[in-house]
Each structure stands twice: as C-alpha cells, then as structure tokens.
Motif scaffolding. Structure first.
Motif, PDB file in Angstrom:
ATOM      1  N   ALA A  83       0.839  -1.199   0.000  1.00 45.23           N
ATOM      2  CA  ALA A  83       0.000   0.000   0.000  1.00 45.23           C
ATOM      3  C   ALA A  83       0.873   1.247   0.000  1.00 45.23           C
ATOM      4  O   ALA A  83       0.574   2.221  -0.676  1.00 45.23           O
ATOM      5  CB  ALA A  83      -0.945  -0.004   1.194  1.00 45.23           C
ATOM      6  N   ALA A  84       1.981   1.220   0.751  1.00 44.61           N
ATOM      7  CA  ALA A  84       2.874   2.366   0.820  1.00 44.61           C
ATOM      8  C   ALA A  84       3.489   2.649  -0.547  1.00 44.61           C
ATOM      9  O   ALA A  84       3.647   3.791  -0.934  1.00 44.61           O
ATOM     10  CB  ALA A  84       3.957   2.132   1.861  1.00 44.61           C
ATOM     11  N   ALA A  85       3.828   1.605  -1.286  1.00 51.10           N
ATOM     12  CA  ALA A  85       4.428   1.784  -2.601  1.00 51.10           C
ATOM     13  C   ALA A  85       3.471   2.476  -3.560  1.00 51.10           C
ATOM     14  O   ALA A  85       3.881   3.196  -4.436  1.00 51.10           O
ATOM     15  CB  ALA A  85       4.854   0.427  -3.168  1.00 51.10           C
ATOM     16  N   CYS A 117      -0.738   4.757  -0.822  1.00 53.24           N
ATOM     17  CA  CYS A 117      -1.999   4.578  -0.097  1.00 53.24           C
ATOM     18  C   CYS A 117      -1.775   4.427   1.394  1.00 53.24           C
ATOM     19  O   CYS A 117      -2.454   3.638   2.064  1.00 53.24           O
ATOM     20  CB  CYS A 117      -2.744   3.366  -0.660  1.00 53.24           C
ATOM     21  SG  CYS A 117      -3.232   3.586  -2.383  1.00 53.24           S
ATOM     22  N   SER A 118      -0.801   5.174   1.924  1.00 49.64           N
ATOM     23  CA  SER A 118      -0.542   5.145   3.356  1.00 49.64           C
ATOM     24  C   SER A 118       0.164   6.428   3.769  1.00 49.64           C
ATOM     25  O   SER A 118       0.722   7.142   2.930  1.00 49.64           O
ATOM     26  CB  SER A 118       0.303   3.931   3.733  1.00 49.64           C
ATOM     27  OG  SER A 118       1.590   4.051   3.185  1.00 49.64           O
ATOM     28  N   GLN A 119       0.106   6.692   5.064  1.00 47.00           N
ATOM     29  CA  GLN A 119       0.823   7.840   5.605  1.00 47.00           C
ATOM     30  C   GLN A 119       1.227   7.530   7.035  1.00 47.00           C
ATOM     31  O   GLN A 119       0.454   6.929   7.793  1.00 47.00           O
ATOM     32  CB  GLN A 119      -0.031   9.111   5.561  1.00 47.00           C
ATOM     33  CG  GLN A 119       0.724  10.337   6.033  1.00 47.00           C
ATOM     34  CD  GLN A 119       0.012  11.646   5.712  1.00 47.00           C
ATOM     35  OE1 GLN A 119      -0.821  11.703   4.828  1.00 47.00           O
ATOM     36  NE2 GLN A 119       0.361  12.690   6.435  1.00 47.00           N
ATOM     37  N   PHE A 175      -6.762   2.761   2.597  1.00 46.83           N
ATOM     38  CA  PHE A 175      -5.710   3.688   3.008  1.00 46.83           C
ATOM     39  C   PHE A 175      -5.291   3.323   4.426  1.00 46.83           C
ATOM     40  O   PHE A 175      -6.133   3.036   5.269  1.00 46.83           O
ATOM     41  CB  PHE A 175      -6.212   5.133   2.957  1.00 46.83           C
ATOM     42  CG  PHE A 175      -5.120   6.151   3.112  1.00 46.83           C
ATOM     43  CD1 PHE A 175      -4.343   6.523   2.026  1.00 46.83           C
ATOM     44  CD2 PHE A 175      -4.864   6.731   4.348  1.00 46.83           C
ATOM     45  CE1 PHE A 175      -3.326   7.458   2.163  1.00 46.83           C
ATOM     46  CE2 PHE A 175      -3.850   7.660   4.496  1.00 46.83           C
ATOM     47  CZ  PHE A 175      -3.079   8.036   3.403  1.00 46.83           C
ATOM     48  N   THR A 176      -3.979   3.344   4.684  1.00 46.63           N
ATOM     49  CA  THR A 176      -3.444   2.992   5.994  1.00 46.63           C
ATOM     50  C   THR A 176      -2.775   4.206   6.626  1.00 46.63           C
ATOM     51  O   THR A 176      -1.964   4.872   5.995  1.00 46.63           O
ATOM     52  CB  THR A 176      -2.408   1.854   5.874  1.00 46.63           C
ATOM     53  OG1 THR A 176      -3.052   0.715   5.310  1.00 46.63           O
ATOM     54  CG2 THR A 176      -1.828   1.485   7.236  1.00 46.63           C
TER      55      THR A 176
END
Length: 189
Positions: free
Chosen positions: A58-60, A63-65, A89-90
């Motif tokens: 997800a980070a790639a 879709c994350s922060q 989203f994470t």
C-alpha cells in the motif's frame, strides 16, 4: 492477560541478549494479545500481522501515511491526503516519546468535521479501556488504538468511506488533546 505482557517482553529481551530470536516477534505477539483484550476497538484497527505484511505494498502505491507524535500534544503533520485512486488507506501512528500512554497517550480518530466534538466527548466517556473511542460509534471512519512512548499502531480503512465535498478531520481523543492535536483529512485526486 495483562500480567503476561511484562513476562513476554522480558523473555524477548533475554533471547535478544543471548543471540536468540530478535525481540520484534515477541513484541508483535504482545501487541496481538493487547488487541484481543479490546475486541471492539480491534475490529476497526488494521488487521493483525498477516495484513500488516501487505502495508508496504500500500505504501508503494501512495496509499498510506505515517504520522508521528511524542511527549507533547502535537502531530508532525496537519494534513492526511488520501488519494481517490486507493481502495484502502493505511495510517500509521508512531509515538516517538517515552511517556506512558496513561499520562501522554495518543491515538488518531478520523471523522467528518461536523462529528469531531460529539465523537471526542463520547470517546472521553468511553475511557482508556476503549482507547477513548465509544465502541460501535458509526460516526468514526477509522481509529487507531491508544499508544504510549515507543509504540506504533496502524489502521486501514476503505477510501469509499470518504465522500467528495465533505470535510474530514483527524484528532486525538485522549482527554484534553483534541483541541490542539488535530488536522485535516483530504480526499485527493
């Protein structure tokens, strides 16, 4: 159940010192046990270790922060930007301080802007055993568990819970924190 956590942590440190397995798996086990102690809040948190492994994917995709906080009442960002193109989203919360959660605990709760005061007040009433989030509160889009110094937690939620044209906020529901520990959640192109 809570009495086992110090024993698990001590065993993990002993193994690490003796060249055994690293302490991280034991910490993950302890975190998993803590999630089981609060099943109502665990349902809205990111899933256990199996889904945590998918977080890098997800980070790639953007879709994350990661949001950091410490022993003061502030986050390191005033905005969480959620791309519309993401399915989920994470948000990962890292407490970089050393104060325990009983005195300087933090979480992240995401709601519509119009629901912040009600969710915060109901969360304070729900108490620390519920991570200061009223169990089953349908106004809450997502929330992390309450953490203290050196801890980390994540929550994953469907982006479809955010509607274009609606204002959203993230904030900490630890008593007295929401007034200064808050920011905007934006649905981005």
């Amino acid at each position: 159940m809570k009495l086992y956590l110090p024993l698990i942590a001590a065993a993990a440190l002993a193994l690490a010192a003796c060249g055994g397995e690293p302490a991280q798996p034991a910490a993950a086990s302890a975190a998993s046990e803590m999630q089981h102690e609060h099943p109502a809040s665990a349902a809205s948190e990111a899933a256990p270790a199996s889904e945590a492994a998918s977080a890098p994917a997800a980070a790639a995709e953007g879709c994350s922060q990661v949001v950091e906080t410490g022993d003061s009442m502030q986050y390191n960002t005033a905005e969480i930007s959620v791309p519309k193109s993401c399915t989920d989203f994470t948000v990962t919360l890292k407490h970089t301080g050393s104060a325990p959660k009983i005195s300087m605990g933090h979480n992240i709760v995401i709601t519509a802007e119009s629901d912040v005061n009600g969710v915060n007040n109901d969360g304070i009433g729900a108490g620390p055993d519920n991570d200061y989030v009223k169990p089953g509160d349908e106004r809450v889009i997502a929330h992390t568990k309450l953490i203290g110094g050196g801890e980390e937690t994540s929550v994953t939620f469907p982006v479809s819970k955010l509607a274009a044209g609606t204002g959203y906020k993230f904030f900490c529901t630890f008593p007295g924190h929401a007034g200064v520990m808050n920011g905007v959640v934006k649905l981005a192109e």
